[in-house]
Design a protein around this motif. Structure first.
Motif, PDB file in Angstrom:
ATOM      1  N   PRO A   1      20.081  16.479 -18.703  1.00 53.72           N
ATOM      2  CA  PRO A   1      19.880  17.068 -19.689  1.00 53.72           C
ATOM      3  C   PRO A   1      19.107  16.236 -20.972  1.00 53.72           C
ATOM      4  CG  PRO A   1      21.783  16.031 -19.625  1.00 53.72           C
ATOM      5  CD  PRO A   1      21.183  15.874 -18.089  1.00 53.72           C
ATOM      6  N   LEU A   2      18.298  17.196 -21.995  1.00 56.83           N
ATOM      7  CA  LEU A   2      17.630  16.608 -22.837  1.00 56.83           C
ATOM      8  C   LEU A   2      17.955  17.149 -24.088  1.00 56.83           C
ATOM      9  CD1 LEU A   2      15.101  14.397 -23.478  1.00 56.83           C
ATOM     10  CD2 LEU A   2      13.551  16.616 -22.835  1.00 56.83           C
ATOM     11  N   ASP A   3      18.408  16.367 -25.104  1.00 57.44           N
ATOM     12  CA  ASP A   3      18.583  16.942 -26.496  1.00 57.44           C
ATOM     13  C   ASP A   3      17.359  17.232 -27.183  1.00 57.44           C
ATOM     14  OD1 ASP A   3      18.417  15.074 -28.936  1.00 57.44           O
ATOM     15  OD2 ASP A   3      19.404  14.054 -27.215  1.00 57.44           O
ATOM     16  N   VAL A   4      17.277  18.319 -28.099  1.00 58.65           N
ATOM     17  CA  VAL A   4      16.181  18.726 -29.063  1.00 58.65           C
ATOM     18  C   VAL A   4      15.569  17.552 -29.610  1.00 58.65           C
ATOM     19  CG1 VAL A   4      15.340  20.305 -30.542  1.00 58.65           C
ATOM     20  CG2 VAL A   4      16.862  20.895 -29.007  1.00 58.65           C
ATOM     21  N   ASP A   5      16.517  16.939 -30.461  1.00 61.09           N
ATOM     22  CA  ASP A   5      15.900  15.490 -31.303  1.00 61.09           C
ATOM     23  C   ASP A   5      15.319  14.559 -30.511  1.00 61.09           C
ATOM     24  OD1 ASP A   5      16.822  17.012 -33.479  1.00 61.09           O
ATOM     25  OD2 ASP A   5      18.653  15.989 -33.775  1.00 61.09           O
ATOM     26  N   THR A   6      15.868  14.163 -29.365  1.00 60.38           N
ATOM     27  CA  THR A   6      15.027  13.175 -28.496  1.00 60.38           C
ATOM     28  C   THR A   6      13.814  13.631 -28.012  1.00 60.38           C
ATOM     29  OG1 THR A   6      17.516  12.256 -28.273  1.00 60.38           O
ATOM     30  CG2 THR A   6      15.431  11.484 -26.467  1.00 60.38           C
ATOM     31  N   PHE A   7      14.002  14.705 -27.727  1.00 57.48           N
ATOM     32  CA  PHE A   7      12.708  15.442 -27.032  1.00 57.48           C
ATOM     33  C   PHE A   7      11.653  15.345 -28.030  1.00 57.48           C
ATOM     34  CE2 PHE A   7      10.017  19.183 -26.446  1.00 57.48           C
ATOM     35  CZ  PHE A   7       9.110  18.843 -25.470  1.00 57.48           C
ATOM     36  N   ASN A   8      11.894  15.926 -29.131  1.00 58.67           N
ATOM     37  CA  ASN A   8      10.967  15.941 -30.323  1.00 58.67           C
ATOM     38  C   ASN A   8      10.278  14.905 -30.787  1.00 58.67           C
ATOM     39  OD1 ASN A   8      10.752  18.914 -30.608  1.00 58.67           O
ATOM     40  ND2 ASN A   8      12.215  18.888 -32.049  1.00 58.67           N
TER      41      ASN A   8
ATOM     42  N   ASN B   1       0.685  -1.206  -0.005  1.00 60.39           N
ATOM     43  CA  ASN B   1       0.028   0.074   0.026  1.00 60.39           C
ATOM     44  C   ASN B   1       0.892   1.321  -0.004  1.00 60.39           C
ATOM     45  OD1 ASN B   1      -2.668  -1.422   0.023  1.00 60.39           O
ATOM     46  ND2 ASN B   1      -2.362  -1.612   2.351  1.00 60.39           N
ATOM     47  N   GLN B   2       2.102   1.190   0.385  1.00 62.92           N
ATOM     48  CA  GLN B   2       3.124   2.161   0.211  1.00 62.92           C
ATOM     49  C   GLN B   2       3.535   2.520  -0.968  1.00 62.92           C
ATOM     50  OE1 GLN B   2       5.899   1.165   3.436  1.00 62.92           O
ATOM     51  NE2 GLN B   2       5.463   3.006   4.565  1.00 62.92           N
ATOM     52  N   ILE B   3       3.151   3.879  -1.551  1.00 63.64           N
ATOM     53  CA  ILE B   3       3.639   4.080  -2.956  1.00 63.64           C
ATOM     54  C   ILE B   3       4.565   5.203  -2.878  1.00 63.64           C
ATOM     55  CG2 ILE B   3       2.695   4.672  -5.320  1.00 63.64           C
ATOM     56  CD1 ILE B   3       0.243   3.285  -4.664  1.00 63.64           C
ATOM     57  N   ALA B   4       5.550   5.057  -3.619  1.00 63.32           N
ATOM     58  CA  ALA B   4       6.757   6.384  -3.617  1.00 63.32           C
ATOM     59  C   ALA B   4       7.080   6.310  -4.845  1.00 63.32           C
ATOM     60  CB  ALA B   4       7.852   6.140  -2.732  1.00 63.32           C
ATOM     61  N   VAL B   5       7.126   7.762  -5.343  1.00 65.83           N
ATOM     62  CA  VAL B   5       7.591   8.024  -7.016  1.00 65.83           C
ATOM     63  C   VAL B   5       8.549   9.128  -6.736  1.00 65.83           C
ATOM     64  CG1 VAL B   5       6.603   9.211  -8.861  1.00 65.83           C
ATOM     65  CG2 VAL B   5       5.040   8.003  -7.634  1.00 65.83           C
ATOM     66  N   ILE B   6       9.580   8.748  -7.392  1.00 68.24           N
ATOM     67  CA  ILE B   6      10.698   9.435  -7.875  1.00 68.24           C
ATOM     68  C   ILE B   6      10.526  10.127  -9.103  1.00 68.24           C
ATOM     69  CG2 ILE B   6      13.395   9.552  -8.094  1.00 68.24           C
ATOM     70  CD1 ILE B   6      13.661   7.053  -6.555  1.00 68.24           C
ATOM     71  N   SER B   7      10.631  11.455  -9.057  1.00 66.35           N
ATOM     72  CA  SER B   7      10.179  12.391 -10.228  1.00 66.35           C
ATOM     73  C   SER B   7      11.533  13.013 -10.674  1.00 66.35           C
ATOM     74  CB  SER B   7       9.202  13.453  -9.710  1.00 66.35           C
ATOM     75  OG  SER B   7       9.067  14.270 -10.805  1.00 66.35           O
ATOM     76  N   VAL B   8      11.977  12.585 -11.943  1.00 65.01           N
ATOM     77  CA  VAL B   8      13.124  13.519 -12.328  1.00 65.01           C
ATOM     78  C   VAL B   8      12.689  14.493 -13.713  1.00 65.01           C
ATOM     79  CG1 VAL B   8      15.353  12.711 -13.653  1.00 65.01           C
ATOM     80  CG2 VAL B   8      14.237  11.006 -12.222  1.00 65.01           C
ATOM     81  N   LEU B   9      13.156  15.468 -13.446  1.00 62.38           N
ATOM     82  CA  LEU B   9      13.011  16.592 -14.417  1.00 62.38           C
ATOM     83  C   LEU B   9      13.960  16.809 -15.499  1.00 62.38           C
ATOM     84  CD1 LEU B   9      11.907  19.423 -11.879  1.00 62.38           C
ATOM     85  CD2 LEU B   9      10.330  17.935 -13.152  1.00 62.38           C
ATOM     86  N   PHE B  10      13.590  17.166 -16.792  1.00 60.94           N
ATOM     87  CA  PHE B  10      14.517  17.398 -17.681  1.00 60.94           C
ATOM     88  C   PHE B  10      14.727  18.911 -18.286  1.00 60.94           C
ATOM     89  CE2 PHE B  10      13.629  12.899 -17.412  1.00 60.94           C
ATOM     90  CZ  PHE B  10      14.834  12.149 -17.755  1.00 60.94           C
ATOM     91  N   GLN B  11      15.699  19.213 -18.717  1.00 63.85           N
ATOM     92  CA  GLN B  11      15.872  20.659 -19.048  1.00 63.85           C
ATOM     93  C   GLN B  11      16.646  20.365 -20.619  1.00 63.85           C
ATOM     94  OE1 GLN B  11      14.564  23.484 -19.579  1.00 63.85           O
ATOM     95  NE2 GLN B  11      15.299  24.386 -17.784  1.00 63.85           N
ATOM     96  N   MET B  12      16.186  21.274 -21.530  1.00 61.64           N
ATOM     97  CA  MET B  12      16.454  21.158 -22.830  1.00 61.64           C
ATOM     98  C   MET B  12      18.026  21.791 -22.975  1.00 61.64           C
ATOM     99  SD  MET B  12      13.909  20.088 -24.700  1.00 61.64           S
ATOM    100  CE  MET B  12      14.404  20.509 -26.296  1.00 61.64           C
ATOM    101  N   SER B  13      18.895  21.233 -23.696  1.00 58.49           N
ATOM    102  CA  SER B  13      20.211  21.451 -23.847  1.00 58.49           C
ATOM    103  C   SER B  13      20.887  21.285 -25.110  1.00 58.49           C
ATOM    104  CB  SER B  13      21.109  20.242 -22.990  1.00 58.49           C
ATOM    105  OG  SER B  13      22.463  20.480 -23.235  1.00 58.49           O
ATOM    106  N   ALA B  14      21.209  22.485 -25.513  1.00 55.73           N
ATOM    107  CA  ALA B  14      22.111  22.520 -27.040  1.00 55.73           C
ATOM    108  C   ALA B  14      23.475  21.874 -27.104  1.00 55.73           C
ATOM    109  CB  ALA B  14      22.098  23.781 -27.314  1.00 55.73           C
ATOM    110  N   ASN B  15      23.978  21.677 -25.904  1.00 59.19           N
ATOM    111  CA  ASN B  15      25.446  21.184 -25.656  1.00 59.19           C
ATOM    112  C   ASN B  15      25.617  19.919 -25.345  1.00 59.19           C
ATOM    113  OD1 ASN B  15      26.025  23.887 -26.490  1.00 59.19           O
ATOM    114  ND2 ASN B  15      25.906  24.551 -24.570  1.00 59.19           N
TER     115      ASN B  15
END
Length: 342
Positions: free
Chosen positions: A233-240, A149-163
């Protein structure tokens, strides 16, 4: 109460629930996967989730709903989770409401052991940090080892990166997106995914911790959320490429934890029972007021011109003894009081 709500969702097709032992998963057609019966547009969207089934009552009444805007009221976790994900084949699925990877792992946190059941993604991010949103967010969903019944969520945020290229466990999905472009389909990734950098990130960056809810129906409350303060990091092509398959799948930001559900707020908006929002402060104004209060100072009323008030240089009002003024604001709140200057 939380787990009564969760049990009602035994046949729910909801991305946050998939893989958890408490729920019976619907069967997909011809070896496929179940397609979620909720969405993010129109009558199947978040504003109407409570109408899709009685088990979704918390979506319109809960006061600990996720996602939230993470501000100064949300504390940082005082310890790091210990995450282990071995190299393994995984299953990649398109549920219609998201794309999901079935993967096994373990996480220890706050004296409890959890099993990783799956992770899925949201575009754009569901959580915001200081009002800032991010292009993508991944939810790693866990259940308790001794208490499912115990539920835990690890939430990982991503930011666009050109480099920088995308973190490996996300870039590893890209070659397989075409195989699951249609909702209800799945494919095996026999070589598995590389979670090493993600694990290192979660165990070294600061994490926000709060108790919230599933961000999809049935919106059940009581979940532990650990949200990364810094994005990967998240590159543009993968995100799209991911966005093209996932589309838009983010629930709108919920109210401050403990306050009225926003659907309840909307139901009385514009009526005598409406909820009045607090005044909007200009940048730094709130801090200035706090400093004045800490110093024992009192908020000065804002006068409007009246009898005995004359204009000085530059059109500024000069108040003289015996002047009559109308006070239009006290401590940032509108008012209407007639006063005489002593």
């Amino acid at each position: 109460m939380l787990f009564h709500t969760l049990l009602l969702a035994g046949t729910a097709s909801a991305s946050c629930l998939h893989g958890l032992s408490k729920f019976k998963r619907q069967e997909g057609g011809e070896g496929g996967v179940p397609i979620s019966q909720f969405g993010y547009t129109g009558l199947i969207g978040p504003l109407n989730w409570a109408s899709l089934g009685p088990e979704n009552e918390a979506c319109k009444t809960g006061k600990q709903q996720s996602p939230i805007n993470i501000d100064q009221s949300v504390s940082l976790a005082t310890e790091r989770p210990v995450v282990t994900i071995e190299q393994q084949p995984v299953e990649f699925e398109n549920l219609g409401s998201t794309v999901e990877v079935i993967v096994n792992g373990t996480t220890s946190f706050a004296g409890n052991d959890f099993r990783l059941k799956q992770f899925h993604v949201h575009t754009p991010s569901e959580h915001r940090v200081g009002e800032e949103f991010f292009p993508m967010e991944a939810h790693f969903v866990h259940e308790g080892v001794t208490d499912p019944n115990q539920i835990a969520v690890i939430s990982v945020l991503f930011q666009m990166s050109a480099n920088e290229t995308s973190t490996p466990f996300i870039s590893g999905l890209r070659p397989h997106l075409a195989a699951i472009s249609t909702p209800g389909t799945k494919t095996a990734i026999e070589s598995g995914l590389d979670f090493a950098s993600m694990i290192n990130h979660v165990q070294t960056t600061e994490l926000f911790q709060y108790t919230g809810s599933l961000t999809t129906p049935p919106c059940a409350e009581g979940l532990t959320f650990l949200v990364t303060k810094n994005p990967l990091p998240l590159d543009v092509d993968t995100f799209n490429d991911i966005k093209r398959v996932v589309k838009f799948n983010s629930r709108y930001t919920q109210n401050t934890l403990g306050e009225e559900n926003l659907i309840g707020v909307a139901m009385v908006a514009g009526t005598e029972q409406q909820f009045t929002p607090p005044p909007v402060l200009s940048p730094g104004q709130g801090q200035e007021q706090e400093q004045e209060q800490a110093a024992g100072g009192e908020e000065q009323p804002t006068p409007s011109a009246g009898a005995g008030v004359r204009e000085g240089e530059g059109g500024a009002a000069q108040i003289t003894s015996g002047a009559t003024v109308v006070i239009s604001e006290i401590a940032g709140m509108p008012t209407s009081l007639l006063a005489v200057i002593a």
